[in-house]
Enzyme design. Structure first.
Site, PDB file in Angstrom:
ATOM      1  N   GLY A  15       0.874  -1.261   0.067  1.00 52.31           N
ATOM      2  CA  GLY A  15      -0.082  -0.127   0.067  1.00 52.31           C
ATOM      3  C   GLY A  15       0.864   1.327   0.040  1.00 52.31           C
ATOM      4  O   GLY A  15       2.078   1.151   0.335  1.00 52.31           O
ATOM      5  N   GLY A  40       3.669   8.054   3.236  1.00 49.58           N
ATOM      6  CA  GLY A  40       4.326   6.754   3.309  1.00 49.58           C
ATOM      7  C   GLY A  40       4.126   5.492   2.719  1.00 49.58           C
ATOM      8  O   GLY A  40       2.923   5.583   1.882  1.00 49.58           O
ATOM      9  N   VAL A  68       3.797   1.294   2.629  1.00 46.52           N
ATOM     10  CA  VAL A  68       3.468   0.149   3.581  1.00 46.52           C
ATOM     11  C   VAL A  68       3.996  -1.317   2.852  1.00 46.52           C
ATOM     12  O   VAL A  68       3.671  -1.425   1.821  1.00 46.52           O
ATOM     13  CB  VAL A  68       1.941   0.055   4.026  1.00 46.52           C
ATOM     14  CG1 VAL A  68       1.851  -1.030   4.980  1.00 46.52           C
ATOM     15  CG2 VAL A  68       1.486   1.204   4.546  1.00 46.52           C
ATOM     16  N   ASP A  70      -8.763  11.505   8.733  1.00 47.29           N
ATOM     17  CA  ASP A  70      -8.288  10.717   7.441  1.00 47.29           C
ATOM     18  C   ASP A  70      -8.911   9.371   7.482  1.00 47.29           C
ATOM     19  O   ASP A  70      -8.265   8.271   6.861  1.00 47.29           O
ATOM     20  CB  ASP A  70      -6.874  10.832   6.948  1.00 47.29           C
ATOM     21  CG  ASP A  70      -6.627  10.300   5.464  1.00 47.29           C
ATOM     22  OD1 ASP A  70      -7.442  10.733   4.731  1.00 47.29           O
ATOM     23  OD2 ASP A  70      -5.547   9.854   5.119  1.00 47.29           O
TER      24      ASP A  70
END
Length: 978
Positions: A693, A698, A700, A804
């Site tokens: 992801g 960032g 993942v 979010d």
């Protein structure tokens, strides 16, 4: 002379009657007192019970045998009674075919064969009975068509063939029978359009076509101005009702258009049909406002508007109620499942005491329940469920002394249950589930001794149950007090309720032992006591309840063995004993697939499918672990000493670190750090093949690390520190993660703040790996995410706003439990919510999920998360992202769903989900009504999403109400699946 024609004819009648008697007796001996006991040769047949002879010829003119339980057949000899004018054999358990010889009864005027078991075709020979005025042959097992030859029965006034399994189109021969006064074709299998089959029937007063498969328009009926009663309900008729409906049916007293596909508005001219008493029009597709002039209908008794799309969710939708208060004969007003909005008018108190049924559930009614509701002293049923009522329950409710059913579930009602409710001594059903009611359950409820259904689940009620509450409810069948904060000991005596079928006390704070007398509730099928603090052993008496279908005792402190008799209940389909302290050998269950015993570490044995260790190994291990008393003391002293030193060191280190480091190392106090090298190796150099992801701040990666001496799959979030404010995001996430811990929030394992192999800053967080990927179509997930938000907003020492919330930040573990992650944009609200950070400088979050007020510089608040949650729910049910290409300035995900509610709901629901849900509930054994309940469930779920994602933050549902609504929907879905 004994051989005269007159005597010969009399002998013919006697012979026919004896044969008739023998046919009736072929079904067995009639009951005592039957009319047939007089049918013998001991006296003249004209004196036999049920037989009447003419005065002139002494021939049989009438046979009236009703409710005789004969059970035989109607023999052909009936045709020899040629002077017969009246034949009544109704409700006598007769079977077989009606003999064609019945057509020889040329003088017959009235025939009644209703409510028997006659089968085969209706004999066409009946058309020879040219003097027939009335034909009552309803409620039999005939097959085929009504013979078209009946068009020759020019004197026929009454034709009743309802409930006789007949087929075909609308009988065209009816238009030839100008003498017709009443026609009843209901509850057969007729189909097609009406067309002109009833044209010219100027004497017709009664017409029922209900419960067939007729279709098309009903406009051909508008010429039948003589009608007093018209029932076309339960068909597939379409189109609108005539604007001048008063001219079409000026004499009508009963007009039923229910359960069809009519559209458009209710004509205001309806108020001119001055004799109208009943107007059922439920379950259609009507729209618009209800006319404000219906008060002119002085004789109106029943107005049934439920299951349409009437109203507009606006404040003036209920203005028609002011006029209806003039209908002093009104007994029933049903307007459930529409779109009526706005507050209840105070004029509701002006309805007369004749009003017995008032149904307003499943609408958008807001505001308080008027205090004047108590003036409706004649009410037997009051239904306000599934609205937006947001007041206290008025104390005046206690004045409704005749009420037996009270429904107020799924609103925003607050305050306590009024003690005056105890005045409702005729109350049999009380449903106030899913509100925000607080306080104790009033002890006065004990006065409602006729209580059969008691539902107060999903509120905030607390305290002990009133003493002897349930023991006073001797007629109690269904009891649900779950999801409150009730505490104390659960009272004994429930087992004495001989008809109790369902008991749900789950997710409260009850303690003590489960009452042993529950084993006396012999009718009990469903028992749910999960999520409390019950202790002690499971009562062995539960094994005596052979009717049990489902038992949930999970999440308690129960100990001791599992009663062996529980395993022998053949009917048991669900048994959840997980997460207790049960011990010992598990008995072998007949239906092991229905059993869950997870989280009980001291259980062993049982069915292999339970995957428990064998008891012999279990006991050997325990035996091998026994230590001497001295050994135990030595270990305890050593452990205590080591622990004391550890506490001193930790306090010293914590004191120093507190002044030197911020939230990043604060997080490290809870979790052991990991190095960059370890993460580099675990992700194969942050290889793209391990990338699962990517986000704004960032990437993942999936990895496997050594954690607590075990290899553990994890998710590693590596911050893109080159991105503006990425470092701030990392700091914010650490700050939030340090403060929170919840089963539906993504658990952090460790963190890394170091340098990479090129000397650049490197920051990463390591989380539990969720094996099931992103959010998908599971209703439970909506509850899990809602619970996570509720914890963030209401369960922390200071409220936290996620900022979010979106599908990619919601992960599922292998048990399909949802976990909310990514707190990079989260904000901690200290003090009043209004003091949250403003988003005016930079709109944060993800497009499509950001609350609209943030775009106008509004402060961050929990309402913003609720908006995102609403969008998430709509995405879950539709399978469409808010950024889908189909959405533009004219339409977004919210309006796409709002326009579909409630009629076209299945058009917007994700088709894969729809098919899965249908397969789960629409089995052949389910009744047709399940489809309507399924449709209603989908509508309700979408409406929760629409409410949460409302454009104005003031209009959004609070998170706890949303959770309760969805929990209620899940319970309904589970019941449908069963």
């Amino acid at each position: 002379s004994s051989n005269s024609p007159k005597e010969s004819n009399n002998e013919q009648d006697k012979t026919a009657l004896v044969a008739l008697r023998d046919g009736f007796l072929s079904g067995g001996t009639p009951p005592d007192g039957s009319a047939l006991s007089s049918w013998n040769s001991s006296f003249h047949f004209c004196d036999w019970q049920g037989v009447t002879c003419g005065k002139r010829h002494k021939r049989v003119s009438r046979i009236i045998l009703t409710e005789q339980k004969l059970g035989g057949v109607l023999p052909p000899s009936i045709g020899n009674l040629t002077f017969l004018r009246v034949l009544v054999l109704s409700h006598s358990l007769l079977h077989g075919e009606v003999p064609k010889e019945i057509g020889q009864l040329r003088r017959l005027r009235y025939i009644n064969l209703a409510r028997n078991f006659f089968e085969g075709q209706i004999p066409v020979e009946l058309s020879n009975c040219s003097n027939l005025r009335e034909m009552h042959i309803f409620d039999n097992n005939f097959s085929g068509l009504i013979p078209f030859q009946f068009g020759s029965l020019s004197k026929l006034a009454v034709l009743l063939v309802n409930g006789s399994n007949l087929v075909g189109g609308m009988p065209n021969f009816l238009r030839n029978l100008s003498s017709l006064v009443a026609v009843d074709l209901r509850n057969n299998h007729f189909h097609g359009e009406i067309q002109n089959s009833l044209q010219g029937l100027s004497n017709l007063i009664y017409l029922s076509l209900s419960l067939n498969n007729f279709s098309g328009l009903i406009s051909p009926l508008y010429n039948l101005s003589s009608l007093h009663s018209l029932d076309v309900s339960g068909n597939h008729f379409t189109g609108t009702l005539a604007v001048d409906i008063d001219l079409a049916f000026p004499r009508a007293t009963f007009l039923s258009f229910s359960f069809n596909n009519f559209i458009g508005a209710i004509p205001s001219s309806l108020s001119n049909i001055s004799a109208l008493t009943h107007f059922p029009i439920q379950e259609n597709d009507l729209t618009g406002h209800v006319p404000d002039n219906l008060g002119k209908l002085k004789h109106l008794s029943v107005l049934q508007l439920a299951g349409n799309h009437l109203g507009s969710k606006e404040s003036n939708d209920l203005s028609f109620l002011d006029s209806l208060t003039n209908c002093t004969n009104l007994k029933a007003l049903f307007m459930d499942d529409n779109r009526f909005g706005g507050p209840l008018p105070d004029s509701i108190a002006n309805f007369s005491s004749s009003l017995q049924y008032l149904g307003m559930s499943e609408n958008y009614i807001t505001g308080p329940i008027p205090e004047g509701i108590g003036e409706l002293s004649g009410l037997s049923l009051l239904a306000f469920s599934f609205n937006l009522l947001d007041s206290v329950i008025p104390n005046s409710i206690g004045k409704l002394g005749n009420i037996s059913r009270l429904f107020m579930s799924e609103n925003k009602l607050r305050g306590g249950i009024p003690s005056s409710t105890g005045n409702l001594t005729k109350l049999s059903i009380l449903d106030i589930e899913g509100n925000s009611l607080t306080g104790n359950i009033p002890s006065t409820l004990r006065n409602c001794k006729g209580m059969e259904v008691f539902i107060i689940s999903g509120n905030r009620l607390n305290g002990n149950l009133p003493e002897n509450l349930f023991t006073q409810f001797q007629s109690l069948i269904y009891c649900n007090i779950s999801r409150n904060s009730l505490d104390g000991l659960f009272p004994s005596g429930v087992g004495n309720l001989g008809v109790l079928n369902n008991l749900d006390v789950s997710y409260n704070n009850f303690s003590g032992q489960i009452p042993n007398d529950l084993g006396e509730a012999v009718q009990l099928e469903y028992l749910d006591m999960a999520g409390n603090s019950f202790e002690g052993s499971i009562p062995a008496s539960l094994g005596r309840l052979r009717s049990l279908l489902a038992v949930d005792l999970s999440d308690n402190n129960l100990s001791g063995p599992i009663p062996k008799d529980l395993a022998n209940i053949a009917s048991l389909q669900y048994l959840n004993l997980s997460f207790n302290k049960l011990e010992g050998e598990v008995p072998f269950f007949i239906n092991v697939s229905a059993v869950s015993v997870a989280g009980n570490r001291k259980l062993c044995g049982g069915n292999p499918e339970l995957h428990l260790q064998p008891c012999e190994h279990f006991y050997l291990r325990k035996k091998g672990g026994i230590l001497s008393r001295k050994g135990v003391i030595a270990i305890c002293l050593g452990a205590f000493t080591s622990f004391s030193l550890l506490v001193i060191v930790c306090i010293f280190c914590r004191s120093r670190k507190k002044h030197k480091k911020g939230d990043i190392d604060g997080l490290a106090e809870r979790y052991k750090r990991i190095t960059y090298a370890e993460l580099f190796q675990a992700t194969n150099g942050f290889a793209e093949s391990n990338l699962i992801g990517t986000g704004s701040f960032g990437d993942v990666y999936k990895a496997v690390i050594l954690h607590q001496n075990e290899r553990k799959p994890v998710a590693v979030k590596v911050l893109k520190l080159s991105k503006h404010k990425a470092a701030e995001s990392f700091t914010a996430e650490c700050k939030i993660l340090k403060r929170i811990r919840h089963r539906n929030l993504l658990s952090v394992i460790t963190s890394c703040s170091s340098l990479d192999n090129k000397g650049n800053d490197f920051k990463a967080l390591v989380f539990d790996f969720m094996s099931n990927g992103n959010l998908h179509d599971w209703l439970e997930i909506a509850i899990d995410v809602g619970c996570a938000l509720d914890y963030l907003h209401n369960g922390c020492d200071a409220p936290i706003v996620h900022c979010d919330l979106k599908p990619s930040n919601i992960l599922l573990d292998e048990d399909m439990v949802a976990h909310v992650g990514d707190f990079g944009l989260a904000k901690l609200l200290l003090g009043d919510f209004s003091g949250g950070d403003s988003m005016s400088t930079a709109l944060k979050g993800s497009i499509g999920y950001v609350a609209p007020e943030y775009g106008m510089g509004a402060a961050i608040s929990p309402q913003g998360d609720i908006y995102s949650y609403g969008v998430l729910l709509l995405e879950l049910i539709t399978g469409r992202s808010p950024t889908d290409d189909m959405f533009n300035n004219e339409m977004n995900l919210w309006s796409f769903c709002e326009r579909a509610v409630p009629v076209d709901i299945e058009e917007v629901v994700d088709q894969l989900l729809l098919n899965e849900l249908r397969e789960a509930i629409l089995t052949p054994r389910n009744p047709e009504q399940i489809k309507l309940q399924f449709h209603s469930l989908l509508v309700s779920f979408v409406e929760v999403g629409i409410s949460c994602a409302a454009e104005s933050s003031r209009d959004r549902m609070d998170i706890q109400s949303a959770i309760n609504h969805i929990k209620g929907l899940k319970e309904k879905y589970d019941r449908l699946c069963c």
